[in-house]
Design a protein around this motif. Sequence first.
Motif, PDB file in Angstrom:
ATOM      1  N   VAL A 149       0.774  -1.101  -0.162  1.00  0.00           N
ATOM      2  CA  VAL A 149       0.034   0.086  -0.018  1.00  0.00           C
ATOM      3  C   VAL A 149       0.854   1.266  -0.102  1.00  0.00           C
ATOM      4  O   VAL A 149       1.531   1.497   0.974  1.00  0.00           O
ATOM      5  N   PRO A 150       0.573   2.043  -1.129  1.00  0.00           N
ATOM      6  CA  PRO A 150       1.642   3.217  -1.114  1.00  0.00           C
ATOM      7  C   PRO A 150       1.174   4.183  -0.100  1.00  0.00           C
ATOM      8  O   PRO A 150      -0.021   4.209   0.220  1.00  0.00           O
ATOM      9  N   PRO A 151       1.788   5.120   0.376  1.00  0.00           N
ATOM     10  CA  PRO A 151       1.586   6.053   1.480  1.00  0.00           C
ATOM     11  C   PRO A 151       0.437   7.006   0.775  1.00  0.00           C
ATOM     12  O   PRO A 151       0.815   7.485  -0.507  1.00  0.00           O
ATOM     13  N   MET A 152      -0.472   7.672   1.449  1.00  0.00           N
ATOM     14  CA  MET A 152      -1.443   8.490   0.777  1.00  0.00           C
ATOM     15  C   MET A 152      -0.697   9.807   0.841  1.00  0.00           C
ATOM     16  O   MET A 152      -1.070  10.681  -0.101  1.00  0.00           O
ATOM     17  N   ILE A 153      -0.172  10.174   1.752  1.00  0.00           N
ATOM     18  CA  ILE A 153       0.838  11.161   1.873  1.00  0.00           C
ATOM     19  C   ILE A 153       1.918  11.010   2.959  1.00  0.00           C
ATOM     20  O   ILE A 153       1.810  10.451   3.784  1.00  0.00           O
ATOM     21  N   LEU A 191       6.460  13.540  -0.295  1.00  0.00           N
ATOM     22  CA  LEU A 191       5.530  13.436  -1.146  1.00  0.00           C
ATOM     23  C   LEU A 191       5.028  15.115  -1.293  1.00  0.00           C
ATOM     24  O   LEU A 191       4.682  15.520  -2.330  1.00  0.00           O
TER      25      LEU A 191
END
Length: 95
Positions: free
Chosen positions: A49-53, A57
């Motif tokens: 799961v990629p980080p959302m923020i 970023l």
Amino acid sequence: MSLDTRTVRRIAKLARIGLDDREAEGLRQELDGILGWVEQLNEVDITDVPPMIGTGLARPRVREDAVTDGDRREDVLANAPEREGPFFTVPKVVE
């Protein structure tokens, strides 16, 4: 993780909450339940799961840091119910 009643009493004291024995035990059970839910989050597999923020970023918006009054004194004072020269007037609050 589980809390003992002594820890709950200390937390309550720091929060300035007075608890009797029955309330302390009830709060201990509630906090144990909350901590149990939080511990369950550690069991979730987030490897793909990629980080959302994140700090890598997000880019901060940069603008020139300059002090200014905006040169809009008359526009601001136009909304004043009462004014005296270039200032707002307000009723006296403290006698």
